[in-house]
Design a protein around this motif. Structure first.
Motif, PDB file in Angstrom:
ATOM      1  N   PHE A  52       0.845  -1.194   0.000  1.00  0.00           N
ATOM      2  CA  PHE A  52       0.000   0.000   0.000  1.00  0.00           C
ATOM      3  C   PHE A  52       0.879   1.243   0.000  1.00  0.00           C
ATOM      4  CE2 PHE A  52       0.372  -1.856   4.241  1.00  0.00           C
ATOM      5  CZ  PHE A  52       0.897  -0.830   4.994  1.00  0.00           C
ATOM      6  N   VAL A  53       0.237   2.390  -0.138  1.00  0.00           N
ATOM      7  CA  VAL A  53       0.952   3.664  -0.246  1.00  0.00           C
ATOM      8  C   VAL A  53       0.692   4.506   0.998  1.00  0.00           C
ATOM      9  CG1 VAL A  53       1.188   5.799  -1.575  1.00  0.00           C
ATOM     10  CG2 VAL A  53       0.805   3.624  -2.765  1.00  0.00           C
ATOM     11  N   LEU A  54       1.740   5.054   1.568  1.00  0.00           N
ATOM     12  CA  LEU A  54       1.611   5.966   2.704  1.00  0.00           C
ATOM     13  C   LEU A  54       1.123   7.315   2.215  1.00  0.00           C
ATOM     14  CD1 LEU A  54       4.958   5.195   4.560  1.00  0.00           C
ATOM     15  CD2 LEU A  54       2.678   4.394   5.209  1.00  0.00           C
ATOM     16  N   ARG A  55       0.103   7.859   2.855  1.00  0.00           N
ATOM     17  CA  ARG A  55      -0.371   9.205   2.506  1.00  0.00           C
ATOM     18  C   ARG A  55       0.342  10.280   3.304  1.00  0.00           C
ATOM     19  NH1 ARG A  55      -3.194   4.889   0.327  1.00  0.00           N
ATOM     20  NH2 ARG A  55      -4.758   5.650  -1.152  1.00  0.00           N
ATOM     21  N   MET A  56       1.017   9.887   4.359  1.00  0.00           N
ATOM     22  CA  MET A  56       1.668  10.866   5.238  1.00  0.00           C
ATOM     23  C   MET A  56       3.181  10.882   5.005  1.00  0.00           C
ATOM     24  SD  MET A  56       1.202   7.743   6.549  1.00  0.00           S
ATOM     25  CE  MET A  56      -0.449   7.807   7.223  1.00  0.00           C
ATOM     26  N   ARG A  57       3.796  12.010   5.354  1.00  0.00           N
ATOM     27  CA  ARG A  57       5.240  12.155   5.242  1.00  0.00           C
ATOM     28  C   ARG A  57       5.930  11.487   6.433  1.00  0.00           C
ATOM     29  NH1 ARG A  57       6.446  16.914   6.384  1.00  0.00           N
ATOM     30  NH2 ARG A  57       4.386  17.694   6.970  1.00  0.00           N
ATOM     31  N   ARG A  58       7.214  11.223   6.275  1.00  0.00           N
ATOM     32  CA  ARG A  58       7.972  10.609   7.368  1.00  0.00           C
ATOM     33  C   ARG A  58       7.960  11.494   8.610  1.00  0.00           C
ATOM     34  NH1 ARG A  58       9.593   7.962   3.086  1.00  0.00           N
ATOM     35  NH2 ARG A  58      10.935   6.107   3.114  1.00  0.00           N
ATOM     36  N   GLU A  59       8.012  12.811   8.418  1.00  0.00           N
ATOM     37  CA  GLU A  59       7.973  13.722   9.564  1.00  0.00           C
ATOM     38  C   GLU A  59       6.668  13.565  10.337  1.00  0.00           C
ATOM     39  OE1 GLU A  59      10.457  15.866   6.390  1.00  0.00           O
ATOM     40  OE2 GLU A  59       8.692  14.570   6.465  1.00  0.00           O
ATOM     41  N   GLU A  60       5.569  13.348   9.634  1.00  0.00           N
ATOM     42  CA  GLU A  60       4.270  13.179  10.280  1.00  0.00           C
ATOM     43  C   GLU A  60       4.190  11.846  11.017  1.00  0.00           C
ATOM     44  OE1 GLU A  60       1.607  15.885   7.190  1.00  0.00           O
ATOM     45  OE2 GLU A  60       2.155  13.831   6.650  1.00  0.00           O
ATOM     46  N   ILE A  61       4.789  10.812  10.433  1.00  0.00           N
ATOM     47  CA  ILE A  61       4.858   9.523  11.128  1.00  0.00           C
ATOM     48  C   ILE A  61       5.657   9.673  12.414  1.00  0.00           C
ATOM     49  CG2 ILE A  61       5.744   7.155  11.006  1.00  0.00           C
ATOM     50  CD1 ILE A  61       5.238   7.267   7.976  1.00  0.00           C
ATOM     51  N   GLY A  62       6.782  10.373  12.318  1.00  0.00           N
ATOM     52  CA  GLY A  62       7.613  10.580  13.498  1.00  0.00           C
ATOM     53  C   GLY A  62       6.885  11.349  14.580  1.00  0.00           C
ATOM     54  N   SER A  63       6.157  12.391  14.194  1.00  0.00           N
ATOM     55  CA  SER A  63       5.393  13.163  15.166  1.00  0.00           C
ATOM     56  C   SER A  63       4.369  12.284  15.870  1.00  0.00           C
ATOM     57  CB  SER A  63       4.694  14.336  14.468  1.00  0.00           C
ATOM     58  OG  SER A  63       3.879  15.049  15.371  1.00  0.00           O
ATOM     59  N   TYR A  64       3.683  11.453  15.108  1.00  0.00           N
ATOM     60  CA  TYR A  64       2.666  10.573  15.683  1.00  0.00           C
ATOM     61  C   TYR A  64       3.279   9.537  16.633  1.00  0.00           C
ATOM     62  CZ  TYR A  64      -1.168   7.172  15.848  1.00  0.00           C
ATOM     63  OH  TYR A  64      -2.137   6.296  16.259  1.00  0.00           O
ATOM     64  N   LEU A  65       4.447   9.006  16.264  1.00  0.00           N
ATOM     65  CA  LEU A  65       5.070   7.938  17.054  1.00  0.00           C
ATOM     66  C   LEU A  65       6.019   8.458  18.133  1.00  0.00           C
ATOM     67  CD1 LEU A  65       5.899   5.379  14.210  1.00  0.00           C
ATOM     68  CD2 LEU A  65       3.967   5.337  15.799  1.00  0.00           C
ATOM     69  N   GLY A  66       6.193   9.780  18.184  1.00  0.00           N
ATOM     70  CA  GLY A  66       7.109  10.342  19.174  1.00  0.00           C
ATOM     71  C   GLY A  66       8.560  10.083  18.833  1.00  0.00           C
ATOM     72  N   LEU A  67       8.898  10.110  17.531  1.00  0.00           N
ATOM     73  CA  LEU A  67      10.252   9.828  17.070  1.00  0.00           C
ATOM     74  C   LEU A  67      10.758  10.974  16.205  1.00  0.00           C
ATOM     75  CD1 LEU A  67       9.716   6.124  15.900  1.00  0.00           C
ATOM     76  CD2 LEU A  67      10.659   6.875  18.100  1.00  0.00           C
TER      77      LEU A  67
END
Length: 249
Positions: free
Chosen positions: A188-203
């Motif tokens: 599948f395709v991620l709709r979010m940027r890596r920065e947004e993933i990091g913000s969500y995961l606290g990374l």
């Protein structure tokens, strides 16, 4: 955050819940035809939200809940100095706006990550209708409970998992949600940027990038740009369970 583009409302378009592609994931699940028709009257028209536009912002008054029909959103809190903390990602069949119920104003922003479409459901009219249709009230309660469970799951990830496990759990969560909607659970395709993933995961961003490389090195997940391929689903689940650290019982 960028300025808010104008929401585009579809003209002369009846919603027709009964014909919606995500009916089985949304509020009408389990309702009979007559009850679905009554719910349908609360949604005068669908609303298109362009990529990057805010559906609502922090402190906006509660007017409607929003069923995501197509597309992808993020919810986030923005600090006074402009820093963003992502609190969730929502896709088709999920509900936005529940954060406003307690205080009757929104506690976060909801931003479209791609061109999207939502069905606005006037909240106070929905409350009245739910009091007359027990199955609708039950569905509303289930949706709110699901949000609480998701928050608890996130807290568990933040407290007990290392960076690689957090990213793996995030990928597996998206995989399950894609599968529920009839899409591939492995590609599948991620709709979010890596920065947004990091913000969500606290990374931090660099930590997310290192974890992506580590999951690929372990032969579990390959992420290239925004394309995700799960290489070994059983081992990925074991990895999240901590079996790589603790070994078999």
């Amino acid at each position: 955050m960028k300025s808010t583009p104008i929401l585009l409302q579809t003209q002369n378009l009846r919603t027709a819940c009964a014909n919606c592609s995500v009916l089985e994931l949304c509020l009408p699940i389990g309702l009979n035809d007559s009850e679905v028709s009554r719910l349908d009257t609360l949604i005068p028209q669908r609303v298109k939200v362009k990529k990057g536009a805010s559906l609502y912002r922090t402190a906006d008054p509660l007017r409607s809940l929003y069923a995501v029909r197509t597309g992808f959103f993020k919810t986030c809190i923005v600090s006074l100095d402009g820093r963003e903390q992502v609190t969730g990602f929502q896709m088709a069949g999920e509900m936005l706006g529940l954060d406003a119920i307690s205080a009757e104003q929104h506690a976060c922003h909801a931003v479209a990550l791609e061109d999207s479409e939502v069905c606005p459901i006037h909240f106070h009219q929905l409350e009245r209708l739910a009091s007359q249709i027990p199955s609708l009230q039950h569905n509303l309660n289930k949706i709110m409970s699901r949000e609480i469970v998701r928050d608890h799951s996130m807290l568990l990830q933040m407290g007990n998992m290392n960076a690689d496990e957090r990213l793996a759990a995030f990928v597996l969560n998206l995989s399950a949600r894609m599968s529920t909607r009839g899409y591939s659970s492995r590609s599948f395709v991620l709709r979010m940027r890596r920065e947004e993933i990091g913000s969500y995961l606290g990374l931090r961003l660099e930590t997310v990038c290192r974890s992506i490389a580590q999951l690929r090195k372990l032969g579990l997940v390959h992420i290239s740009a925004r394309n995700v391929d799960i290489l070994d689903m059983p081992q990925l689940k074991m990895f999240i369970a901590g079996c790589h650290r603790h070994g078999p019982e």
